[in-house]
Scaffold this active site. Sequence first.
Site, PDB file in Angstrom:
ATOM      1  CG  HIS A   1      22.377 -38.396 -28.032  1.00 17.08           C
ATOM      2  ND1 HIS A   1      23.022 -39.064 -27.028  1.00 17.08           N
ATOM      3  CD2 HIS A   1      21.988 -39.340 -28.928  1.00 17.08           C
ATOM      4  CE1 HIS A   1      23.025 -40.368 -27.290  1.00 17.08           C
ATOM      5  NE2 HIS A   1      22.419 -40.555 -28.442  1.00 17.08           N
TER       6      HIS A   1
ATOM      7  CG  PHE B   1      30.827 -42.018 -31.973  1.00 16.35           C
ATOM      8  CD1 PHE B   1      32.030 -42.064 -31.296  1.00 16.35           C
ATOM      9  CD2 PHE B   1      30.582 -42.967 -32.946  1.00 16.35           C
ATOM     10  CE1 PHE B   1      32.985 -43.035 -31.592  1.00 16.35           C
ATOM     11  CE2 PHE B   1      31.517 -43.943 -33.247  1.00 16.35           C
ATOM     12  CZ  PHE B   1      32.722 -43.979 -32.567  1.00 16.35           C
ATOM     13  CB  CYS B   2      26.734 -37.951 -28.183  1.00 13.56           C
ATOM     14  SG  CYS B   2      27.671 -37.848 -26.676  1.00 13.56           S
ATOM     15  CB  ALA B   3      25.012 -40.272 -32.885  1.00 18.30           C
TER      16      ALA B   3
END
Length: 428
Positions: free
Chosen positions: A128, A377-379
Amino acid sequence: MTITLAPPRAARVARTAPATSTPGPLDVLGVPGQINLDYAATAPCARAAADAVAELLPWYASVHRGAGALSRRCTLAYERARQTLGDFFGARADDHVVFTRNTTDALNLLARALPAGTTVVTFGGEHHANLLPWPRGSVRLPVPDSPDGAVRALDAALTELRRGGTAGGHRPPVLVAVTGAGNVTGECWPVAALARVARRHGARIAVDAAQLAPHAPVDVTALDVDYLAVSGHKLYAPFGTGLLVGRADWLDAAPPYLAGGGATSHVGAATHDVRWATGPARHEAGTPNLLGAVALAAVCAAFAEADRVALHRAEQTLLARLRDGLAALPHAVELRAFGPSAPRVGIVSFVVAGRESAQVAAGLARDHAIGVRDGLFCAHPLARRLLAEAAARSGRRDLPATALRASIGLGSTAEHVDRLLAALGDLG
Ligand SMILES: Cc1ncc(COP(=O)(O)O)c(C=O)c1O
């Protein structure tokens, strides 16, 4: 679901090997009995960082703000850290090395420094931090299925953008923003080849090296990239320090990232009578994080002295052990975007069929003193896509909606990996 944090059951944990296999400044600190397999989130602190902080603490004083001996020493230490880091990352003579809080901060700073009308091109496989800061009108390319596919897709996208023509005879700038190594799969992106494509099309390129830099040398000159962002806390240094390294022109022309003391060369009596400094100071208003800068520089200096080929080989051996072990578990499925043998750093994401990842992670912590990460995972766009791909590849309909991630680095051992595999094996 509520997760109760139980105290670590040290008594149940057989003594592990010392948490280091590399004697000296690249030893990492840790807590005996705790197996940390979550380096990709935050790596443990290296001895070099701890020593550098301890050495400087008695001198603790202002930076760029005092004439006393302590203050002058701190200012010198801060600027030396900048120099060391610039050298370590191959900064060109006219690049700026700007201290930030972390990679997210560095990429947000770059986003704020883009000339008006810049088009940013990214891939959907980004963290992100490298997806969200970019302005409206940015182009997000689909996640490719191979490094070559990434190069071809970028070439096609930049060709298309060029075809879009000019604005009043002026071609608006294009910035390509890519990761060096993905935080979900650890897969390495073909940065040098992408940079060649960007150059050919007159675009600039920024590399999010948050996950690559802890595992491999990264040199902006050798890669011919324009900007590089890293986080200290993933590079064995304490929290709170990151870097943006790169071309001075956009940075010097941009409004200061933060307005305040240290970023100005003149402030007059009228409200807006301000001349902003050029150079890194323009974007470093406020008292800086001296200890973070010095600690990160100490770690990078230790890496510069280390045998990185040997470190890489050791990590790859452990990574192969981990991936082979996971592949041998009938209920574990690895996530990947590229082929199984694409180059990667010490990160593996996977799912345990029929089990919620958060429960598996909690159980590993509670019953085995093993720390891994779970989630997306912030993705999120990438992780969701890879979970769908893993379901299709494995033919299983009982995969959970989030994943687990194990990541290794300095101080990781075969025993750590085997303990994880054994614990996962018991879930079968
Ligand atoms: C590839 C990548 N980029 C950027 C970031 C953001 O790093 P930070 O949280 O230190 O800003 C991360 C963190 O996990 C990452 O893995």
